[in-house]
Design a protein around this motif. Structure first.
Motif, PDB file in Angstrom:
ATOM      1  N   GLY A 144       0.578  -1.225  -0.117  1.00 14.44           N
ATOM      2  CA  GLY A 144       0.281  -0.229   0.136  1.00 14.44           C
ATOM      3  C   GLY A 144       0.619   0.833   0.181  1.00 14.44           C
ATOM      4  N   ALA A 145       0.226   2.448  -0.102  1.00 14.48           N
ATOM      5  CA  ALA A 145       1.402   3.568  -0.146  1.00 14.48           C
ATOM      6  C   ALA A 145       0.572   5.020   0.408  1.00 14.48           C
ATOM      7  N   LYS A 146      -0.711   4.185   1.396  1.00 11.86           N
ATOM      8  CA  LYS A 146      -0.859   5.002   2.030  1.00 11.86           C
ATOM      9  C   LYS A 146      -0.483   5.404   3.453  1.00 11.86           C
ATOM     10  N   ILE A 147       1.302   6.612   3.432  1.00 11.84           N
ATOM     11  CA  ILE A 147       2.044   6.334   4.560  1.00 11.84           C
ATOM     12  C   ILE A 147       2.818   7.322   4.363  1.00 11.84           C
ATOM     13  N   ASN A 148       2.258   8.909   5.359  1.00 12.48           N
ATOM     14  CA  ASN A 148       2.803   9.963   5.896  1.00 12.48           C
ATOM     15  C   ASN A 148       4.118   9.589   4.892  1.00 12.48           C
ATOM     16  N   ASP A 149       4.618  11.092   4.913  1.00  9.14           N
ATOM     17  CA  ASP A 149       6.045  11.430   4.736  1.00  9.14           C
ATOM     18  C   ASP A 149       7.300  11.392   5.626  1.00  9.14           C
ATOM     19  N   THR A 150       8.355  11.550   5.389  1.00  7.09           N
ATOM     20  CA  THR A 150       9.302  11.161   6.500  1.00  7.09           C
ATOM     21  C   THR A 150      10.115  12.329   6.757  1.00  7.09           C
ATOM     22  N   ASP A 151       9.461  13.612   5.987  1.00  9.91           N
ATOM     23  CA  ASP A 151      10.368  14.986   5.767  1.00  9.91           C
ATOM     24  C   ASP A 151       9.130  15.522   6.250  1.00  9.91           C
ATOM     25  N   PRO A 152       9.914  15.912   7.311  1.00 12.72           N
ATOM     26  CA  PRO A 152       9.585  17.310   8.623  1.00 12.72           C
ATOM     27  C   PRO A 152       9.195  18.693   7.858  1.00 12.72           C
ATOM     28  N   LEU A 153       9.691  19.284   6.895  1.00 12.90           N
ATOM     29  CA  LEU A 153      10.100  19.924   5.928  1.00 12.90           C
ATOM     30  C   LEU A 153      10.602  20.889   6.717  1.00 12.90           C
ATOM     31  N   ILE A 154      11.395  20.655   7.894  1.00 16.86           N
ATOM     32  CA  ILE A 154      11.776  21.936   8.337  1.00 16.86           C
ATOM     33  C   ILE A 154      12.592  21.189   9.204  1.00 16.86           C
ATOM     34  N   THR A 155      14.186  21.700   9.455  1.00 13.33           N
ATOM     35  CA  THR A 155      15.472  21.946  10.077  1.00 13.33           C
ATOM     36  C   THR A 155      15.526  21.597  12.196  1.00 13.33           C
ATOM     37  N   GLY A 156      16.052  20.932  12.463  1.00 16.04           N
ATOM     38  CA  GLY A 156      16.018  20.729  14.225  1.00 16.04           C
ATOM     39  C   GLY A 156      15.513  19.761  14.817  1.00 16.04           C
ATOM     40  N   VAL A 157      14.613  19.027  13.559  1.00 16.87           N
ATOM     41  CA  VAL A 157      13.761  17.854  14.332  1.00 16.87           C
ATOM     42  C   VAL A 157      14.308  17.129  13.369  1.00 16.87           C
ATOM     43  N   PRO A 158      13.715  15.476  14.221  1.00 18.59           N
ATOM     44  CA  PRO A 158      15.093  14.372  13.757  1.00 18.59           C
ATOM     45  C   PRO A 158      13.334  13.967  12.252  1.00 18.59           C
ATOM     46  N   PRO A 159      13.675  13.247  11.294  1.00 14.61           N
ATOM     47  CA  PRO A 159      13.189  12.220  10.641  1.00 14.61           C
ATOM     48  C   PRO A 159      11.838  11.816  10.815  1.00 14.61           C
ATOM     49  N   ARG A 160      10.242  12.310  10.377  1.00 17.09           N
ATOM     50  CA  ARG A 160       9.198  11.725  11.207  1.00 17.09           C
ATOM     51  C   ARG A 160       9.125   9.967  10.521  1.00 17.09           C
ATOM     52  N   GLU A 161       8.304   9.526  11.496  1.00 21.50           N
ATOM     53  CA  GLU A 161       8.306   7.564  11.687  1.00 21.50           C
ATOM     54  C   GLU A 161       7.611   7.789  10.691  1.00 21.50           C
ATOM     55  N   PRO A 162       7.656   6.727  10.090  1.00 23.33           N
ATOM     56  CA  PRO A 162       6.386   6.559   8.588  1.00 23.33           C
ATOM     57  C   PRO A 162       5.569   5.479   9.596  1.00 23.33           C
ATOM     58  N   LEU A 315      10.170  33.694   1.873  1.00 21.84           N
ATOM     59  CA  LEU A 315       9.543  32.462   3.100  1.00 21.84           C
ATOM     60  C   LEU A 315      10.851  31.214   2.856  1.00 21.84           C
ATOM     61  N   LYS A 316      11.322  30.967   1.540  1.00 20.91           N
ATOM     62  CA  LYS A 316      12.146  30.050   0.978  1.00 20.91           C
ATOM     63  C   LYS A 316      11.573  28.863   1.065  1.00 20.91           C
ATOM     64  N   ASN A 317      10.091  29.212   0.857  1.00 18.51           N
ATOM     65  CA  ASN A 317       9.346  27.944  -0.033  1.00 18.51           C
ATOM     66  C   ASN A 317       7.691  28.383  -0.678  1.00 18.51           C
ATOM     67  N   HIS A 318       7.314  27.063  -1.318  1.00 22.47           N
ATOM     68  CA  HIS A 318       6.463  27.924  -1.920  1.00 22.47           C
ATOM     69  C   HIS A 318       4.952  28.381  -1.069  1.00 22.47           C
ATOM     70  N   SER A 319       4.488  29.538  -1.366  1.00 24.73           N
ATOM     71  CA  SER A 319       3.458  30.533  -0.414  1.00 24.73           C
ATOM     72  C   SER A 319       1.899  29.958  -1.407  1.00 24.73           C
ATOM     73  N   TRP A 320       1.342  30.412  -0.906  1.00 25.03           N
ATOM     74  CA  TRP A 320      -0.471  30.969  -1.304  1.00 25.03           C
ATOM     75  C   TRP A 320      -0.889  31.797  -1.899  1.00 25.03           C
ATOM     76  N   HIS A 321       0.089  32.621  -2.211  1.00 20.68           N
ATOM     77  CA  HIS A 321       0.473  33.945  -2.597  1.00 20.68           C
ATOM     78  C   HIS A 321      -0.163  33.705  -4.318  1.00 20.68           C
ATOM     79  N   PRO A 322      -1.086  34.423  -4.894  1.00 24.08           N
ATOM     80  CA  PRO A 322      -1.585  33.937  -6.011  1.00 24.08           C
ATOM     81  C   PRO A 322      -0.221  34.440  -6.998  1.00 24.08           C
TER      82      PRO A 322
END
Length: 374
Positions: A144-162, A315-322
């Motif tokens: 199956g492929a219903k799995i969360n990302d291990t990338d937390p999208l920020i630094t300073g924290v551990p990778p997320r547990e799948p 912001l160094k990232n994607h944003s909601w701005h049109p």
């Protein structure tokens, strides 16, 4: 540079965008809906006229397609980032491992293929994309492929547990954890790329092609695997990877008479925004503007300049701005706006609309739509 000051597009000198803007119409696009920050995949699917809320595709599938990997039914795919972690604390220092060069990534990928061994007959494939990115494919059994990302999208924290949502996905997680644990040991002595983050788990279930949907023979000119994969997903012809802007022009010119639609992708506007480099992003926008000037030689029926999402360097990232958008055609009624950029485009005839409607507006300006009703 604060977000509410001049944007990179407004700061850049873009005489060619401005000329097209003065002769065409412009507006602002919301990739998904107002206030929603879009990922690369929904942003691009919307540009191609597919409702991103209906067609939900994981990044992993595009990673595999982008490097010409032949997916089969039942494959589970994820996109990988080489990253840097602090070995003592296990926290992420750099999500992209300093954007290691592709040559290094290939060497590390071969090391992983040679040394990782899973506990049963499930196969894995590790395919290098570009720089710090790669694709991971699991094959065999009811995965199956219903799995969360291990990338937390920020630094300073551990990778997320799948974690898997259902039984089939939990089986995939079992093999994923085996894989990640072994990779961590294999890469332990690397200074930068000493771990991997996984995201975008998915199975392959492609949408209808652009030819079937719109009657368009489509051609993609893109350097990076993710965007080449997106193009293949909707049935575009994807030639060999162009290395330079001149290569991109030659591919366009050579194939211009044989196709109806061209997707031409420039990556550095996005990556310089993610790096927080305002000056570089301005320079890249100006380089694209120079490249666009040559399109007049081909006398296109319709030209659209836009993006799949905003990436403000502040912001160094994607944003909601049109996203500022211009549409030039031989049949449009100019709206009086003469400068390309967010504030000016907000005054154009297109107004503010969902990106998924852009394709229909483009087809209308190309005289490719029939009248609706009697």
């Amino acid at each position: 540079m604060p977000v509410n000051d001049k944007t990179e597009s407004e700061f850049a000198k873009t005489p060619n965008f401005d000329r097209y803007t003065s002769e065409g119409i412009c507006g602002l696009l919301d990739s998904v809906s107002p206030g929603i920050t879009p990922g690369t995949i929904p942003g691009h699917l919307a540009l191609f006229g597919y409702d991103p809320m209906e067609y939900v595709i994981g990044r992993g599938v595009l990673s595999a397609l982008g490097v010409d990997f032949k997916l089969t039914e039942g494959d589970v795919v994820a996109q990988l980032n080489f990253c840097t972690i602090d070995q003592e604390f296990g926290t992420i220092v750099d999500r992209r491992a300093g954007r290691i060069p592709t040559e290094i990534s290939r060497l590390l990928g071969q090391k992983i293929r040679d040394k990782v061994k899973l506990s049963n007959d499930t196969e894995f494939f590790f395919e290098t994309e570009s720089e710090y990115r790669a694709a991971l494919i699991f094959r065999g059994g009811s995965l199956g492929a219903k799995i969360n990302d291990t990338d937390p999208l920020i630094t300073g924290v551990p990778p997320r547990e799948p974690q898997g949502v259902d039984e089939a996905s939990q089986l995939t997680v079992k093999y994923l954890k085996e894989f990640l644990n072994q990779v961590r040991e294999i890469l332990r002595d690397e200074l930068k790329a000493n771990m991997i983050l996984a995201r975008g788990f998915a199975k392959f279930d492609p949408p209808p092609t652009m030819e079937k949907r719109y009657g368009l023979k489509a051609f993609a000119i893109a350097k990076y695997p993710m965007y080449r994969g997106l193009a293949r997903l909707v049935g575009m012809t994807v030639p060999e990877k162009p290395e330079t802007h001149e290569d991109m022009w030659e591919q366009l010119k050579t194939n211009y008479e044989n196709y109806d639609f061209f997707f031409i992708h420039f990556k550095k506007t996005d990556s310089s925004g993610e790096d927080g480099d305002f000056t570089k992003k301005v320079k890249v926008i100006e380089e694209v503007d120079t490249w666009v000037a040559r399109l007049r030689e081909l006398n296109p029926a319709v030209l659209v300049v836009t993006g799949d999402h905003s990436t403000p360097s502040a912001l160094k990232n994607h944003s909601w701005h049109p996203v500022p958008t211009l549409l030039w055609s031989q049949n449009c009624r100019p709206d009086g706006v003469s400068v390309f950029g967010e504030r000016h485009c907000a005054q154009g005839y297109i107004g503010r609309m969902a990106t998924k409607h852009l394709m229909m507006l483009s087809l209308a300006n190309a005289l490719r739509l029939k009248k609706f009703g009697a």
